[in-house]
Design an enzyme around this catalytic site. Structure first.
Site, PDB file in Angstrom:
ATOM      1  N   GLY A  66       0.680  -1.397  -0.250  1.00  0.00           N
ATOM      2  CA  GLY A  66       0.104   0.270   0.295  1.00  0.00           C
ATOM      3  C   GLY A  66       0.996   1.230   0.336  1.00  0.00           C
ATOM      4  N   GLY A 115       0.204  -5.072   0.543  1.00  0.00           N
ATOM      5  CA  GLY A 115      -0.792  -5.200   0.176  1.00  0.00           C
ATOM      6  C   GLY A 115      -0.682  -5.677  -1.311  1.00  0.00           C
TER       7      GLY A 115
END
Length: 346
Positions: A66, A115
């Site tokens: 992320g 992520g």
């Protein structure tokens, strides 16, 4: 976000989503979540699309995770609920990918962390290469493995997943297959041909050409289990200090560098995830934990030390503050849930 950060294409029966943020190692931000989700929604009932491929335009990274700068900025500007909402959008996309009715293939070539595992580690066909580096390094920034990563780690052989969850240790392609993060390993030079075949043939037939991993390079399960089958983080660190295996010193160093609070939450989360029945329930647990951990000072400090200032010298909160009561509070259900989509049984 520039539209070119996600290259969207159709090739024969293949829909292709190519991440294109090379300077950011394809870090995922909210606009990327929305664009990927919109493509999946459009292709779900499109009779001309039979398979979806997710890959990267850069050989260096599939996706490094992320966009922590953006999350930290949202936390500072708008508060923890705004930052948690970014994670919520990402977790919903993970669930959609994992349950998508058409085959989704990921080429996790290069770095695939955090992520990035959420994006490529839960789809139907997961391909790694000799350039792959897989890790869930969240404890180094005051968080815990998320984006469904704790689901995979909790199902890894023995207590290898607990080791990787706490240390954030890196796995190459063969290890990633052995630990359950991928299904096949293929030379990176073969990926263009594989993509071309996906445009013409069913995904299952195409993926069968990828050679299986014969001898995964994992530490002996009995030695890992002997260290990590412990009542808590302190006991693990004591056993690592006494263990003569060469990997033990590396593990101990990683634990000493990580957030003490995040380590203790992660230990509890790993054992809880082993008892949860499916990915969606684990995602709900991860959301509760992340929403709590971003409120802890270690998160902002970890991002400062690792991402912003890059001095690699985080000043963590004292380990003594990680009381059982504080840790348990992270697991309390929140008034807001992920509200994950309901998928029919396969």
């Amino acid at each position: 976000m520039d539209a070119d950060t996600l290259l969207i294409g159709r090739q024969g029966r293949l829909g292709r989503l190519t991440l294109n943020r090379p300077k950011a190692l394809n870090a995922l931000d909210r606009p990327l979540f929305y664009r990927i989700a919109a493509c999946l929604d459009a292709w779900r009932d499109d009779p001309g699309i039979e398979t979806i491929l997710i890959d990267s335009a850069s050989p260096r990274a599939f996706c490094a995770g992320g966009d922590l700068r953006a999350i930290r900025a949202a936390l500072a500007a708008d508060g923890p609920d705004a930052a948690a909402a970014i994670f919520r959008d990402g977790y919903r996309l993970v669930s959609v990918l994992a349950h998508f009715p058409k085959p989704v293939v990921s080429f996790m070539d290069g770095i695939a962390m955090g992520g990035g595992i959420g994006l490529g580690g839960h789809v139907r066909y997961r391909i790694v290469t000799e350039r792959t580096i897989v890790a869930m390094p969240e404890t180094a920034i005051g968080l815990t493995p998320d984006a469904g990563g704790s689901f995979i780690l909790s199902r890894a052989p023995g207590l290898y997943g607990l080791r990787m969850a706490l240390t954030g240790g890196r796995m190459h392609g063969a290890e990633a297959v052995a630990a359950g993060f991928a299904d096949r390993m293929l030379p990176s030079a073969a990926l263009p041909e594989l993509a071309e075949r996906l445009a013409r043939q069913p995904a299952g037939q195409v993926v069968d050409m990828a050679r299986p991993v014969d001898r995964p390079d994992l530490p002996r399960p009995d030695s890992v289990n002997a260290v990590y089958d412990a009542p808590g983080v302190e006991a693990i660190m004591g056993r690592l200090a006494a263990c003569p295996e060469p990997w033990a010193a590396e593990d101990l160093h990683a634990l000493r560098q990580a957030s003490p609070f995040a380590l203790r939450v992660t230990f509890r989360a790993y054992h809880a995830a082993r008892r949860l029945p499916d990915l969606n329930t684990v995602l709900e647990q991860e959301y509760r934990l992340i929403a709590s951990l971003i409120r802890h000072p270690d998160f902002a400090e970890g991002v400062r030390a690792k991402i912003l200032d890059k001095d690699n010298a985080p000043r963590w909160a004292d380990a003594a503050t990680a009381t059982p009561t504080d840790i348990e509070a992270c697991f309390v259900p929140r008034p807001d849930t992920l509200d994950l989509p309901i998928f029919p049984a396969p």
